[in-house]
Write a protein that holds these residues in place. Structure first.
Motif, PDB file in Angstrom:
ATOM      1  N   GLU A   1      10.346  11.847  -0.566  1.00  0.00           N
ATOM      2  CA  GLU A   1       9.842  10.566  -0.513  1.00  0.00           C
ATOM      3  C   GLU A   1       9.436   9.732  -1.547  1.00  0.00           C
ATOM      4  O   GLU A   1       8.814   8.720  -1.762  1.00  0.00           O
ATOM      5  CB  GLU A   1       8.364  10.602   0.263  1.00  0.00           C
ATOM      6  CG  GLU A   1       8.363  11.329   1.506  1.00  0.00           C
ATOM      7  CD  GLU A   1       7.161  11.701   2.208  1.00  0.00           C
ATOM      8  OE1 GLU A   1       6.839  11.147   3.115  1.00  0.00           O
ATOM      9  OE2 GLU A   1       6.708  12.653   1.953  1.00  0.00           O
TER      10      GLU A   1
ATOM     11  N   TRP B   1       6.895  14.131   8.595  1.00  0.00           N
ATOM     12  CA  TRP B   1       8.155  14.761   8.779  1.00  0.00           C
ATOM     13  C   TRP B   1       7.664  16.065   9.631  1.00  0.00           C
ATOM     14  O   TRP B   1       8.608  16.944  10.228  1.00  0.00           O
ATOM     15  CB  TRP B   1       8.834  15.025   7.585  1.00  0.00           C
ATOM     16  CG  TRP B   1       9.447  13.613   6.958  1.00  0.00           C
ATOM     17  CD1 TRP B   1       8.873  13.324   5.841  1.00  0.00           C
ATOM     18  CD2 TRP B   1      10.231  12.866   7.345  1.00  0.00           C
ATOM     19  NE1 TRP B   1       9.335  11.960   5.504  1.00  0.00           N
ATOM     20  CE2 TRP B   1      10.340  11.763   6.316  1.00  0.00           C
ATOM     21  CE3 TRP B   1      11.087  12.805   8.639  1.00  0.00           C
ATOM     22  CZ2 TRP B   1      11.059  10.574   6.799  1.00  0.00           C
ATOM     23  CZ3 TRP B   1      11.850  11.742   8.926  1.00  0.00           C
ATOM     24  CH2 TRP B   1      11.881  10.501   7.879  1.00  0.00           C
TER      25      TRP B   1
ATOM     26  N   SER C   1       9.626  16.591  12.960  1.00  0.00           N
ATOM     27  CA  SER C   1      10.499  17.568  13.070  1.00  0.00           C
ATOM     28  C   SER C   1      10.703  18.138  14.350  1.00  0.00           C
ATOM     29  O   SER C   1      11.628  19.185  14.722  1.00  0.00           O
ATOM     30  CB  SER C   1      10.472  18.576  11.800  1.00  0.00           C
ATOM     31  OG  SER C   1      10.939  17.963  10.812  1.00  0.00           O
TER      32      SER C   1
ATOM     33  N   ILE D   1      18.740  10.397   5.852  1.00  0.00           N
ATOM     34  CA  ILE D   1      17.459  11.175   6.361  1.00  0.00           C
ATOM     35  C   ILE D   1      18.077  12.704   6.691  1.00  0.00           C
ATOM     36  O   ILE D   1      17.256  13.189   7.535  1.00  0.00           O
ATOM     37  CB  ILE D   1      16.564  10.697   7.217  1.00  0.00           C
ATOM     38  CG1 ILE D   1      17.163  10.129   8.595  1.00  0.00           C
ATOM     39  CG2 ILE D   1      15.817   9.385   6.559  1.00  0.00           C
ATOM     40  CD1 ILE D   1      16.209   9.431   9.596  1.00  0.00           C
TER      41      ILE D   1
ATOM     42  N   GLN E   1      15.396  14.668   5.034  1.00  0.00           N
ATOM     43  CA  GLN E   1      14.072  14.571   5.322  1.00  0.00           C
ATOM     44  C   GLN E   1      13.766  15.143   6.783  1.00  0.00           C
ATOM     45  O   GLN E   1      12.493  15.622   7.037  1.00  0.00           O
ATOM     46  CB  GLN E   1      13.550  13.114   5.146  1.00  0.00           C
ATOM     47  CG  GLN E   1      13.646  12.424   3.933  1.00  0.00           C
ATOM     48  CD  GLN E   1      13.609  11.136   3.823  1.00  0.00           C
ATOM     49  OE1 GLN E   1      14.625  10.488   4.331  1.00  0.00           O
ATOM     50  NE2 GLN E   1      12.593  10.569   3.244  1.00  0.00           N
ATOM     51  N   TRP E   2      14.750  14.832   7.616  1.00  0.00           N
ATOM     52  CA  TRP E   2      14.375  15.108   8.854  1.00  0.00           C
ATOM     53  C   TRP E   2      15.292  16.182   9.793  1.00  0.00           C
ATOM     54  O   TRP E   2      14.804  16.843  10.476  1.00  0.00           O
ATOM     55  CB  TRP E   2      14.596  13.607   9.675  1.00  0.00           C
ATOM     56  CG  TRP E   2      13.856  13.635  11.196  1.00  0.00           C
ATOM     57  CD1 TRP E   2      12.925  14.445  11.461  1.00  0.00           C
ATOM     58  CD2 TRP E   2      14.431  12.895  12.333  1.00  0.00           C
ATOM     59  NE1 TRP E   2      12.494  13.974  12.687  1.00  0.00           N
ATOM     60  CE2 TRP E   2      13.307  13.176  13.226  1.00  0.00           C
ATOM     61  CE3 TRP E   2      15.380  12.125  12.580  1.00  0.00           C
ATOM     62  CZ2 TRP E   2      13.608  12.674  14.676  1.00  0.00           C
ATOM     63  CZ3 TRP E   2      15.680  11.737  13.568  1.00  0.00           C
ATOM     64  CH2 TRP E   2      14.914  11.925  14.612  1.00  0.00           C
TER      65      TRP E   2
ATOM     66  N   ARG F   1      15.151  19.740   8.962  1.00  0.00           N
ATOM     67  CA  ARG F   1      13.802  20.411   9.474  1.00  0.00           C
ATOM     68  C   ARG F   1      13.544  20.372  11.022  1.00  0.00           C
ATOM     69  O   ARG F   1      12.978  21.135  11.435  1.00  0.00           O
ATOM     70  CB  ARG F   1      12.489  19.492   8.846  1.00  0.00           C
ATOM     71  CG  ARG F   1      12.765  19.504   7.201  1.00  0.00           C
ATOM     72  CD  ARG F   1      11.754  18.704   6.438  1.00  0.00           C
ATOM     73  NE  ARG F   1      11.972  18.813   5.289  1.00  0.00           N
ATOM     74  CZ  ARG F   1      11.257  18.559   4.300  1.00  0.00           C
ATOM     75  NH1 ARG F   1      10.001  17.811   4.591  1.00  0.00           N
ATOM     76  NH2 ARG F   1      11.496  18.818   2.948  1.00  0.00           N
TER      77      ARG F   1
END
Length: 877
Positions: A215, A479, A483, A514, A517-518, A521
């Motif tokens: 981030e 997140w 997730s 992402i 980030q996403w 996860r």
């Protein structure tokens, strides 16, 4: 039959059509189960589910297809990233037309700190801040703000034709979603995967919260590099204000300059008096940076933190969470970092402890992506998720092929990142988000032990006693909660069979930015909750949508494109086409107004083609199975079959740009430019309608509004296009008639080209092909020629196999000179290309794409030379 209007005006149709889709229930899984077995002109009756919960039929049949929409932040307006949901809509419309039980589950995201920052800006306009409210009051105000915006973003998503099942809409702050998140947290904690600990984090002093590495945005900037005297050493640092938190001096263990100091303790003069530091050897130290000596401040540098762990160093926090120096800094305590740096530098110079300064040191500095504040690495107590065991099945799922990533090159990116992933800080200190369900004993020390995991205050009261407890104020990293989105949504739609039938989901489509980030996860937590089920079978990654010049959009550059501006002007279909054709998976694409305008013209072309065809039909017309009579009929049937096969396979393979391009050429060139022109001489109404309906079906997933608008004017169709069948895929061989029309097209194109180059008006044509003579009227119409005569010998200007333009010696010689001039130019150009490719320096140093483009241009030039040679040879015969 109601006649189509002269022009397609998107605003006259889009809202009305979308309302009809919604009213019909076409977006629901039980509303699109027609299981069509018929052909492209209609087919058999639709098979629908009678299940009470709106699920799927129990009988064996088509495979359910599902996508859970990446939830857009409900704190603003649609942007180009959201417009890329077009990819998801293409997939769900395609599978819906195939007869597959299809669910596109929509949702919106509360977005945590991002919404908090946006809402605080709104409060600032009223002269207020969050500190004018209690955390509970602020949360409620922010929630109301977000829900108000949710209606706005949903309306905008609908305006683009996105056919999600809005009756199943989920929000990341829905109570049932929150309960699922809490359940996962409790399970992880009970399994020993969650702990509280003091570790270094990225801290934003403005937001008063920690943030993950992903981030943080890094900027290259110039700052002074200070060379400070530390006893026998001079060392370089950009952060002299943190010197009060130093707990060691480090050098590279192999640096011969400092071997005698390793393992010793040095004494140095400082601004707060004399101090002592141990000298350690660590391979992290770069001997070529500064003097090869660095100060180690574990509390305020992530690399120093790691060194501290390796060497068991003390951690001394000199900067607090408010961004000001702590009491450890003595007289500098209470100063902001910037003010303290100026004061420390001035005092170091005055005390003779500053050796020198390099005023133009370039380095990378982290800033919070949301509010733009410079990040302070700080050691704070946070909630952490262990990832060592969680990431193993997530890596295995991709390596074993249980999850496919499109494009495949991102598989290595995915696995490399997970393999290097460290424990995840899942707590945040912002005021808007899902509160971590924990209670502590009131007044306990900073370790906050023991704690109780529960959402029930009554349970906390029973455990700790009246007035002896306090609730955790931290919230989950968004997140962490998002997730769990695929299973947290499908478990809580209100339709009990949804999870059973639609999980794992078929595709997770999102931006490549992402993936870390996403997406990774979601796989980790999905496989944790359901070890035998991946959360999705395919990951499709789109690139960023850039401006017309390929530059990343940003407010500071003033090049941000509002997609709704384009749809208001050119219609939603035009934007969807522009975001599909020419944009490939994982690669950034450029979006310009000119491109959108061009696809508006394409929509108009489709409308005009339909208008022409419907205008040719006799009163009371009803379509029948088309008969193939003329060469043009055989040719267009073959083109339609080939295009259907290609578009089907391309969509199945996630090659949406190719699918759109083939459908585009089928309509504009094959159908409009060639077959419709041929039909004006020998009309075949049934085949015209067959062709139009096939094209409407193939284009519907990409351009749903204009296709549905045209379809609604076909009086023999009693259902909407959105739930009609996908055209049959049948690879037919190219029959003689189709090949004959191919030769006609080749001849017409060549006649047009030569006539333009030599400025010929209605040239007479000679051919040795009797079938072409039968098509004289069509050739004369398309190529604007004069008389076409049959001559087995043939003579004149060579056009194409068996076709010549009648010409005298003067015209033939002029043509020969023209071709020889072109040939000489192409040979010169080819020599230049060969020279470039023979240059090893060019091949090795130029970008690979540039070198490949040179090779491709060389191949094209050789092909052109071959054609020129063929034409010159024909002239000499």
């Amino acid at each position: 039959m109601k006649e189509l209007s002269k022009a397609y005006i998107p605003a006259d149709h889009e809202a009305k059509i979308y309302a009809q889709w919604e009213k019909s229930g076409a977006f629901k899984p039980d509303g699109n189960l027609h299981l069509r077995t018929g052909d492209a002109t209609g087919g058999g009756p639709a098979a629908r589910s009678d299940s009470e919960d709106g699920g799927v039929p129990t009988a064996a049949g088509p495979v359910p297809f599902s996508i859970v929409m990446p939830p857009p932040n409900a704190n603003g307006n649609l942007h180009t990233g959201h417009a890329m949901f077009t990819v998801e809509d293409i997939l769900v419309r395609y599978h819906r037309m195939k007869g597959d039980p299809t669910l596109w589950l929509p949702g919106t995201d509360h977005a945590g700190i991002e919404t908090q920052v946006v809402f605080e800006r709104e409060l600032a306009k009223e002269g207020k801040s969050r500190f004018d409210y209690s955390p509970a009051e602020f949360y409620q105000l922010a929630l109301e703000y977000t829900k108000g915006n949710q209606h706005n973003i949903i309306a905008q998503l609908k305006s683009l034709g996105f056919s999600a099942d809005w009756s199943r809409l989920k929000f990341t702050l829905d109570e049932d979603v929150i309960e699922t998140v809490y359940d996962t947290f409790k399970r992880l904690h009970d399994d020993g995967q969650i702990y509280r600990g003091n570790r270094i984090v990225n801290w934003c002093p403005h937001c008063n919260s920690s943030f993950a590495d992903i981030e943080i945005k890094y900027r290259e900037q110039l700052d002074p590099l200070y060379f400070i005297k530390y006893g026998p050493f001079v060392l370089a640092t950009v952060r002299p204000e943190t010197k009060f938190g130093d707990t060691a001096i480090a050098v590279h263990p192999d640096d011969e300059r400092y071997q005698r100091f390793l393992g010793t303790e040095i004494e140095a003069d400082g601004l707060l008096g004399t101090f002592k530091l141990s000298v350690i050897g660590d391979t992290y130290v770069n001997p070529d940076f500064g003097t090869g000596v660095v100060k180690v401040t574990p509390a305020h540098d992530p690399n120093d933190w790691e060194m501290g762990l390796r060497h068991n160093l003390e951690v001394k926090s000199v900067i607090g969470t408010d961004g000001k120096l702590t009491s450890i800094a003595g007289k500098y305590a209470g100063m902001s970092v910037a003010d303290a740096r100026d004061a420390v530098v001035a005092d170091l110079e005055a005390a003779g402890l500053m050796d020198h300064m390099d005023m133009n040191y370039s380095h990378s500095v982290g800033y919070h992506d949301r509010c733009g504040t410079q990040i302070e690495p700080l050691v704070t107590e946070q909630w952490w998720l262990k990832v060592a065991e969680l990431k193993k099945p997530a890596i295995k799922a991709v390596k074993d092929g249980d999850i496919k990533i499109v494009p495949a090159r991102f598989e290595k990116v995915y696995t490399d990142w997970l393999e290097n992933l460290r424990d995840w800080n899942i707590s945040r200190q912002n005021w808007f988000g899902i509160k971590i369900p924990v209670f502590y004993r009131l007044g306990d020390d900073e370790s906050k032990q023991p704690y109780l995991i529960t959402t029930s205050e009554a349970e906390a009261k029973k455990y700790y006693g009246e007035g002896n407890y306090e609730a955790e104020t931290d919230t989950f990293d968004t997140w962490f909660s998002s997730s769990q989105w695929p299973f947290a949504t499908l478990m809580n739609t209100g339709h009990p069979s949804d999870f059973e039938h639609f999980y794992p989901t078929s595709v997770m489509e999102t931006g490549r930015d992402i993936l870390f980030q996403w997406v990774t996860r979601m796989v980790m937590l999905g496989l944790y909750r359901f070890p035998d089920k991946v959360p999705f079978q395919t990951i499709y990654l789109h690139g960023l949508v850039n401006d017309a010049h390929g530059k990343k959009m940003s407010k500071s550059k003033g090049n941000v494109i509002n997609p709704l501006d384009f749809t208001a002007k050119y219609g939603s279909d035009a934007l969807r086409l522009a975001l599909t054709i020419g944009i490939t998976p994982g690669n950034d694409g450029a979006l310009s107004e000119a491109k959108v305008e061009g696809y508006r013209n394409f929509c108009n072309k489709l409308w005009n083609v339909a208008r022409f065809i419907l205008g040719q039909l006799p009163d009371g017309y009803s379509p029948a199975e088309p008969e193939l009579i003329s060469p043009a009929d055989h040719w267009i049937k073959f083109q339609l079959d080939e295009a259907t096969s290609f578009v089907t396979e391309a969509i199945e393979s996630y090659r949406f740009s190719e699918a759109g391009q083939v459908a585009y050429v089928l309509l504009w060139s094959d159908f409009a430019d060639w077959y419709i022109e041929a039909s004006k001489i020998s009309p075949n109404h049934d085949l015209l309608i067959y062709g139009l309906e096939t094209i409407l079906r193939l284009l519907h997933p990409i351009a749903p509004f204009v296709t549905e608008a045209i379809w609604s004017h076909l009086p023999w169709q009693d259902e909407q296009l959105i739930v009609s069948g996908w055209p049959n895929v049948s690879r037919t061989t190219k029959a003689g008639g189709a090949s004959q029309f191919d030769r006609l097209i080749e001849a017409v194109n060549a006649i047009r080209s030569i006539s333009a180059e030599e400025q010929l008006a209605k040239p007479a044509i000679i051919t040795d092909n009797s079938e072409l003579v039968k098509s004289s009227e069509l050739i004369q119409r398309l190529a604007r020629t004069g008389e076409i005569s049959l001559n087995e010998q043939g003579s004149g200007l060579y056009v194409s196999p068996g076709v010549w333009i009648e010409a005298d010696t003067e015209l033939i010689n002029a043509r020969k000179h023209h071709l020889e001039t072109q040939r000489a130019e192409k040979q010169k150009f080819l020599a230049n290309l060969d020279g470039r490719l023979a240059n090893s320096k060019y091949v090795e140093s130029a970008p690979e794409a540039v070198v490949q483009e040179t090779r491709d241009t060389r191949d094209e030039t050789l092909m052109l030379l071959s054609k020129l040679d063929e034409q010159l040879k024909a002239l000499q015969q």
